[in-house]
Design a protein around this motif. Structure first.
Motif, PDB file in Angstrom:
ATOM      1  N   PRO A  54       0.811  -1.219   0.000  1.00 38.66           N
ATOM      2  CA  PRO A  54       0.000   0.000   0.000  1.00 38.66           C
ATOM      3  C   PRO A  54       0.845   1.271   0.000  1.00 38.66           C
ATOM      4  CG  PRO A  54       0.015  -1.009   2.165  1.00 38.66           C
ATOM      5  CD  PRO A  54       0.758  -1.941   1.258  1.00 38.66           C
ATOM      6  N   GLY A  55       0.168   2.365  -0.310  1.00 38.29           N
ATOM      7  CA  GLY A  55       0.814   3.674  -0.336  1.00 38.29           C
ATOM      8  C   GLY A  55       0.971   4.168  -1.755  1.00 38.29           C
ATOM      9  N   GLU A  56       1.503   5.369  -1.855  1.00 37.24           N
ATOM     10  CA  GLU A  56       1.807   5.940  -3.169  1.00 37.24           C
ATOM     11  C   GLU A  56       3.043   5.245  -3.698  1.00 37.24           C
ATOM     12  OE1 GLU A  56       2.566  10.402  -5.034  1.00 37.24           O
ATOM     13  OE2 GLU A  56       2.638  10.101  -2.876  1.00 37.24           O
ATOM     14  N   LYS A  57       3.018   4.792  -4.949  1.00 35.63           N
ATOM     15  CA  LYS A  57       4.132   4.004  -5.467  1.00 35.63           C
ATOM     16  C   LYS A  57       4.426   4.334  -6.922  1.00 35.63           C
ATOM     17  CE  LYS A  57       0.633   0.502  -5.454  1.00 35.63           C
ATOM     18  NZ  LYS A  57       0.202  -0.683  -4.768  1.00 35.63           N
ATOM     19  N   VAL A  58       5.703   4.180  -7.258  1.00 39.56           N
ATOM     20  CA  VAL A  58       6.164   4.335  -8.626  1.00 39.56           C
ATOM     21  C   VAL A  58       7.028   3.124  -8.938  1.00 39.56           C
ATOM     22  CG1 VAL A  58       7.620   5.698 -10.181  1.00 39.56           C
ATOM     23  CG2 VAL A  58       6.078   6.844  -8.590  1.00 39.56           C
ATOM     24  N   VAL A  59       6.634   2.399  -9.976  1.00 36.32           N
ATOM     25  CA  VAL A  59       7.364   1.193 -10.382  1.00 36.32           C
ATOM     26  C   VAL A  59       8.086   1.501 -11.691  1.00 36.32           C
ATOM     27  CG1 VAL A  59       7.176  -1.259 -10.963  1.00 36.32           C
ATOM     28  CG2 VAL A  59       5.610  -0.254  -9.280  1.00 36.32           C
ATOM     29  N   LEU A  60       9.386   1.268 -11.675  1.00 32.56           N
ATOM     30  CA  LEU A  60      10.231   1.514 -12.845  1.00 32.56           C
ATOM     31  C   LEU A  60      10.808   0.201 -13.339  1.00 32.56           C
ATOM     32  CD1 LEU A  60      12.213   4.514 -11.317  1.00 32.56           C
ATOM     33  CD2 LEU A  60      10.224   4.647 -12.837  1.00 32.56           C
ATOM     34  N   ARG A  61      10.998   0.097 -14.652  1.00 38.17           N
ATOM     35  CA  ARG A  61      11.618  -1.088 -15.239  1.00 38.17           C
ATOM     36  C   ARG A  61      12.467  -0.673 -16.431  1.00 38.17           C
ATOM     37  NH1 ARG A  61       8.070  -5.018 -18.516  1.00 38.17           N
ATOM     38  NH2 ARG A  61       9.934  -5.054 -19.788  1.00 38.17           N
ATOM     39  N   THR A  62      13.433  -1.474 -16.749  1.00 39.43           N
ATOM     40  CA  THR A  62      14.187  -1.248 -17.977  1.00 39.43           C
ATOM     41  C   THR A  62      13.348  -1.760 -19.144  1.00 39.43           C
ATOM     42  OG1 THR A  62      15.294  -3.365 -17.657  1.00 39.43           O
ATOM     43  CG2 THR A  62      16.478  -1.377 -16.916  1.00 39.43           C
ATOM     44  N   GLU A  63      13.703  -1.336 -20.338  1.00 41.75           N
ATOM     45  CA  GLU A  63      12.942  -1.731 -21.525  1.00 41.75           C
ATOM     46  C   GLU A  63      12.839  -3.252 -21.630  1.00 41.75           C
ATOM     47  OE1 GLU A  63      12.809  -0.912 -26.338  1.00 41.75           O
ATOM     48  OE2 GLU A  63      14.576  -0.288 -25.203  1.00 41.75           O
ATOM     49  N   ARG A  64      13.936  -3.934 -21.368  1.00 47.96           N
ATOM     50  CA  ARG A  64      13.946  -5.402 -21.462  1.00 47.96           C
ATOM     51  C   ARG A  64      13.309  -6.101 -20.262  1.00 47.96           C
ATOM     52  NH1 ARG A  64      19.673  -7.359 -24.016  1.00 47.96           N
ATOM     53  NH2 ARG A  64      19.267  -6.538 -26.105  1.00 47.96           N
ATOM     54  N   GLY A  65      13.029  -5.345 -19.229  1.00 51.29           N
ATOM     55  CA  GLY A  65      12.442  -5.946 -18.040  1.00 51.29           C
ATOM     56  C   GLY A  65      13.443  -6.734 -17.223  1.00 51.29           C
ATOM     57  N   ASP A  66      14.733  -6.348 -17.333  1.00 48.25           N
ATOM     58  CA  ASP A  66      15.769  -7.072 -16.593  1.00 48.25           C
ATOM     59  C   ASP A  66      16.294  -6.288 -15.394  1.00 48.25           C
ATOM     60  OD1 ASP A  66      17.091  -5.194 -18.150  1.00 48.25           O
ATOM     61  OD2 ASP A  66      18.291  -6.662 -19.246  1.00 48.25           O
ATOM     62  N   ALA A  67      15.626  -5.194 -15.073  1.00 50.76           N
ATOM     63  CA  ALA A  67      15.897  -4.441 -13.840  1.00 50.76           C
ATOM     64  C   ALA A  67      14.584  -3.782 -13.423  1.00 50.76           C
ATOM     65  CB  ALA A  67      16.985  -3.401 -14.039  1.00 50.76           C
ATOM     66  N   CYS A  68      14.421  -3.645 -12.114  1.00 46.77           N
ATOM     67  CA  CYS A  68      13.197  -3.073 -11.550  1.00 46.77           C
ATOM     68  C   CYS A  68      13.574  -2.227 -10.337  1.00 46.77           C
ATOM     69  CB  CYS A  68      12.254  -4.209 -11.145  1.00 46.77           C
ATOM     70  SG  CYS A  68      10.755  -3.682 -10.328  1.00 46.77           S
ATOM     71  N   PHE A  69      12.893  -1.116 -10.172  1.00 52.02           N
ATOM     72  CA  PHE A  69      13.108  -0.215  -9.034  1.00 52.02           C
ATOM     73  C   PHE A  69      11.745   0.280  -8.591  1.00 52.02           C
ATOM     74  CE2 PHE A  69      14.417   3.239  -6.452  1.00 52.02           C
ATOM     75  CZ  PHE A  69      15.773   3.097  -6.183  1.00 52.02           C
ATOM     76  N   VAL A  70      11.467   0.231  -7.301  1.00 55.43           N
ATOM     77  CA  VAL A  70      10.176   0.673  -6.789  1.00 55.43           C
ATOM     78  C   VAL A  70      10.380   1.735  -5.717  1.00 55.43           C
ATOM     79  CG1 VAL A  70       8.084  -0.001  -5.550  1.00 55.43           C
ATOM     80  CG2 VAL A  70       9.095  -1.567  -7.235  1.00 55.43           C
ATOM     81  N   TRP A  71       9.738   2.885  -5.926  1.00 53.45           N
ATOM     82  CA  TRP A  71       9.662   3.925  -4.906  1.00 53.45           C
ATOM     83  C   TRP A  71       8.315   3.799  -4.222  1.00 53.45           C
ATOM     84  CZ3 TRP A  71      13.836   6.073  -3.419  1.00 53.45           C
ATOM     85  CH2 TRP A  71      14.844   6.450  -4.315  1.00 53.45           C
ATOM     86  N   ARG A  72       8.312   3.975  -2.915  1.00 50.68           N
ATOM     87  CA  ARG A  72       7.077   3.870  -2.156  1.00 50.68           C
ATOM     88  C   ARG A  72       7.034   4.986  -1.114  1.00 50.68           C
ATOM     89  NH1 ARG A  72       5.756  -0.916   1.700  1.00 50.68           N
ATOM     90  NH2 ARG A  72       3.634  -0.370   2.205  1.00 50.68           N
ATOM     91  N   ASN A  73       5.933   5.716  -1.087  1.00 50.78           N
ATOM     92  CA  ASN A  73       5.708   6.779  -0.121  1.00 50.78           C
ATOM     93  C   ASN A  73       4.587   6.304   0.792  1.00 50.78           C
ATOM     94  OD1 ASN A  73       5.621   9.188   1.247  1.00 50.78           O
ATOM     95  ND2 ASN A  73       4.621  10.326  -0.387  1.00 50.78           N
ATOM     96  N   PHE A  74       4.938   5.971   2.035  1.00 49.63           N
ATOM     97  CA  PHE A  74       3.974   5.405   2.960  1.00 49.63           C
ATOM     98  C   PHE A  74       4.412   5.709   4.382  1.00 49.63           C
ATOM     99  CE2 PHE A  74       7.367   2.491   2.891  1.00 49.63           C
ATOM    100  CZ  PHE A  74       7.294   1.641   3.984  1.00 49.63           C
ATOM    101  N   ILE A  75       3.555   5.426   5.348  1.00 51.82           N
ATOM    102  CA  ILE A  75       3.915   5.601   6.756  1.00 51.82           C
ATOM    103  C   ILE A  75       4.642   4.340   7.185  1.00 51.82           C
ATOM    104  CG2 ILE A  75       3.056   5.930   9.097  1.00 51.82           C
ATOM    105  CD1 ILE A  75       0.648   7.416   7.789  1.00 51.82           C
ATOM    106  N   ASP A  76       5.923   4.470   7.434  1.00 54.91           N
ATOM    107  CA  ASP A  76       6.787   3.338   7.754  1.00 54.91           C
ATOM    108  C   ASP A  76       6.778   3.094   9.256  1.00 54.91           C
ATOM    109  OD1 ASP A  76       8.966   1.582   8.110  1.00 54.91           O
ATOM    110  OD2 ASP A  76      10.043   2.443   6.410  1.00 54.91           O
ATOM    111  N   ASP A  77       6.408   1.890   9.652  1.00 53.63           N
ATOM    112  CA  ASP A  77       6.340   1.543  11.080  1.00 53.63           C
ATOM    113  C   ASP A  77       7.675   1.689  11.799  1.00 53.63           C
ATOM    114  OD1 ASP A  77       3.664   0.968  10.837  1.00 53.63           O
ATOM    115  OD2 ASP A  77       3.960  -1.193  10.625  1.00 53.63           O
TER     116      ASP A  77
END
Length: 148
Positions: free
Chosen positions: A42-65
């Motif tokens: 959950p939370g605001e998220k941005v999912v990034l991938r390379t064109e080939r789909g061989d790398a992934c990066f996820v940013w997440r903005n949420f209330i971290d416990d």
């Protein structure tokens, strides 16, 4: 910074990114064995991938416990030929556009990575070690650009 943009914007559930996530040491497994369709949480998220789909990066903005504040790198996996630190720098630039003047942070389980220098790719991208969680995870951060 690398001259050509390497990241493509995608969504939670992108099949290539889901497969990369499933190979990540931090991948959550359901006790009942069911297959996941989404992987970010959950939370605001941005999912990034390379064109080939061989790398992934996820940013997440949420209330971290844990009490950490800022934008969280929830997932980073690189199976591409691109240098990890370059991918991280580009992901940082994207986050800076979306969440100006926000601290970036991530967790690394030093016991679960095959490296004598856990988090080195983040350090090479300008991040720094800033502590440990109660459960023993290494906390890395990139302070806001205004603080440099």
């Amino acid at each position: 910074m690398d001259s050509a943009p390497l990241w493509w914007l995608t969504k939670d559930g992108d099949r290539d990114c889901l497969e990369l996530y499933e190979r990540h040491y931090s991948a959550y497994r359901y006790a009942d064995g069911r297959q996941r369709k989404l992987f970010v949480g959950p939370g605001e998220k941005v999912v990034l991938r390379t064109e080939r789909g061989d790398a992934c990066f996820v940013w997440r903005n949420f209330i971290d416990d844990s009490g950490q504040t800022g934008i969280n790198c929830a997932v980073f996996r690189n199976e591409s030929a691109h240098q990890s630190s370059g991918l991280i720098r580009q992901a940082d630039a994207i986050a800076d556009c979306l969440w100006p003047n926000c601290r970036h942070y991530t967790y690394v389980n030093a016991k679960a990575v095959r490296s004598s220098n856990p988090g080195f790719c983040f350090i090479a991208a300008g991040w720094r070690r800033c502590g440990m969680t109660k459960s023993g995870l290494l906390v890395l951060e990139r302070a806001t650009t205004g603080m440099h």
